[in-house]
Design a protein around this motif. Structure first.
Motif, mmCIF file in Angstrom:
data_model
loop_
_atom_site.group_PDB
_atom_site.id
_atom_site.type_symbol
_atom_site.label_atom_id
_atom_site.label_comp_id
_atom_site.label_asym_id
_atom_site.label_seq_id
_atom_site.Cartn_x
_atom_site.Cartn_y
_atom_site.Cartn_z
ATOM 1 N N ALA A 1 42.980 52.796 41.614
ATOM 2 C CA ALA A 1 41.822 51.515 41.360
ATOM 3 C C ALA A 1 41.180 51.785 42.663
ATOM 4 C CB ALA A 1 43.052 50.923 41.337
ATOM 5 N N ARG B 1 41.285 51.794 36.800
ATOM 6 C CA ARG B 1 41.041 50.436 37.358
ATOM 7 C C ARG B 1 39.576 50.577 38.154
ATOM 8 N NH1 ARG B 1 42.870 45.336 36.632
ATOM 9 N NH2 ARG B 1 42.309 43.879 38.782
ATOM 10 N N THR C 1 36.808 47.201 39.728
ATOM 11 C CA THR C 1 37.048 45.864 39.555
ATOM 12 C C THR C 1 35.694 45.514 40.600
ATOM 13 O OG1 THR C 1 39.115 45.869 40.329
ATOM 14 C CG2 THR C 1 38.253 43.760 40.468
ATOM 15 N N ASP D 1 44.112 42.041 43.354
ATOM 16 C CA ASP D 1 43.560 43.309 42.885
ATOM 17 C C ASP D 1 44.539 44.189 42.600
ATOM 18 O OD1 ASP D 1 41.022 44.485 41.193
ATOM 19 O OD2 ASP D 1 41.812 45.797 42.173
ATOM 20 N N PHE E 1 46.743 46.101 39.827
ATOM 21 C CA PHE E 1 46.922 47.572 39.162
ATOM 22 C C PHE E 1 48.299 48.121 39.310
ATOM 23 C CE2 PHE E 1 46.518 51.694 41.392
ATOM 24 C CZ PHE E 1 46.374 52.639 40.776
#
Length: 400
Positions: free
Chosen positions: A328, A352, A354, A374, A378
């Protein structure tokens, strides 16, 4: 793997060290600066002087010591280096399994202090308005040669060797499976760790993915690469010096607290998402000074800078091996060094990505709540990967 010996550690700096620091700050020989240049020629010496005045007359190191000493700390010998680490137990649901482990890795010119506001929300989320099911056990080492970790006494301590040492640390602490988060060197070492030890380092979360430029970039990526080349031409003098002749530079930082402050604060100014361009409106000055203290007190500025030289000689790390574990990325808009999604996708198993609204290179200090959210989001979707396949080692003894 045999359990490692944990030697309890308490930060307790001798008063003579602090008296010497105050004397050196008092005796700083401040140079003249061309009026009106601000940060254009490097550090804005007016701001550096303001920080040093605070450091000398108002800063309370003992308060920072108390914050660090409220967290269990240890020294652990791994591959001939004493690693200093914070270790925070996870507080999960009473009827649930033990929380999995998350390794937090800092970079330069940062330190473990970057993570102090993350420790509680990540390890005990229920006490901070979150879900106890998101709890993790935290292992937060100072990289070799940084902070209170000892400096390597031989060549070869690039990101690859550090990654091997950190995997040995985690497995020696009883973590057969764990996740890692990092930015800056923490992102580089974390990527190397996930690439070389996917059986144990099962998840990677980073704010700084590193990947080669695409061979056939989109127009957007080509423009981004152009801006990055301009940035390197303007801002990379520090990198060239530290990867070639660090010992000529770091004597000044080792001897002068003001010199250390100028070198470090210029990077905090240049790499952060500043409130109106104002360093001291964005950061708590005590955070900036405590980070400086974690270079000054242990005298780690020279050994920390050498990591750039070691990286330049670390062919395995520079080859950017593929990362096959779920990854992520929290992409903060003012982060100057992160690869784009287009560049990162071929190297990482991206699950992921972001796009953060605000924040820069020192995300854990700039936007701690957003970063915590975040990381938790994840890990929440991949916690099953953090359960070892063949039983769980006891975290403290290494026994099954």
């Amino acid at each position: 793997m045999a359990a490692l010996e944990l030697r309890p550690f308490t930060v307790d700096v001798d008063e003579a060290v602090l008296a010497d620091l105050r004397e050196r700050l008092d005796r700083t020989r401040w140079p003249a600066q061309v009026p009106g240049v601000g940060w254009e020629h490097g550090a804005d010496l007016g701001v550096v002087r303001e920080v040093c005045e605070h450091w000398r007359h108002h800063y309370d190191w003992r308060a920072a010591e108390a914050v660090l000493n409220a967290v269990p700390q240890h020294l652990v010998a791994v591959d001939g280096v004493d690693l200093h680490l914070l270790r925070v137990p996870g507080v999960g649901p009473a009827d649930g399994p033990p929380p999995p482990a998350l390794l937090l890795l800092h970079g330069w010119p940062g330190s473990v202090w970057e993570f102090v506001r993350l420790l509680g929300p990540l390890s005990d989320p229920a006490a901070h308005g979150g879900d106890a099911g998101d709890a993790v056990e935290l292992v937060v080492p100072s990289l070799p040669g940084f902070g209170f970790s000892s400096a390597p006494a031989e060549r070869g301590w690039g990101p690859t060797r550090i990654a091997h040492a950190l995997d040995a640390l985690m497995r020696g602490l009883g973590h057969e499976a764990y996740a890692v988060h990092g930015g800056d060197w923490g992102g580089i070492v974390g990527s190397q760790l996930a690439a070389l030890h996917p059986d144990s380092c099962r998840l990677l979360h980073t704010t700084m993915p590193v990947a080669p430029a695409p061979a056939d970039p989109s127009p957007e990526e080509a423009e981004r690469q152009r801006r990055m080349r301009e940035h390197r031409a303007r801002e990379s003098a520090y990198h060239h010096v530290q990867r070639t002749k660090p010992d000529s530079l770091t004597l000044a930082q080792h001897d002068s607290p003001a010199g250390l402050a100028a070198w470090v604060l210029e990077k905090f100014h240049g790499w952060s998402d500043l409130d109106g361009g104002d360093l001291l409106a964005t950061y708590d000055v005590d955070d900036l000074v405590t980070n400086l203290m974690l270079y000054w007190v242990p005298g780690s500025a020279p050994s920390a800078a050498r990591l750039y030289l070691e990286h330049a000689r670390d062919e395995q790390a520079r080859a950017l091996p593929p990362v096959t574990v779920p990854t992520a990325v929290a992409h903060f808009p003012a982060e100057p060094f992160a690869a784009s999604r287009e560049a990162a996708e071929p190297r990482y198993d991206l699950r992921r990505w972001t796009e953060m609204e605000v924040g820069g290179h020192f995300a854990a200090l700039e936007q701690p709540a957003a970063l915590v959210d975040d990381v938790q989001a994840f890990l929440r979707g991949h916690r099953g990967r953090l359960r070892p396949a063949d039983g769980r080692l006891d975290r403290h003894t290494g026994a099954r």
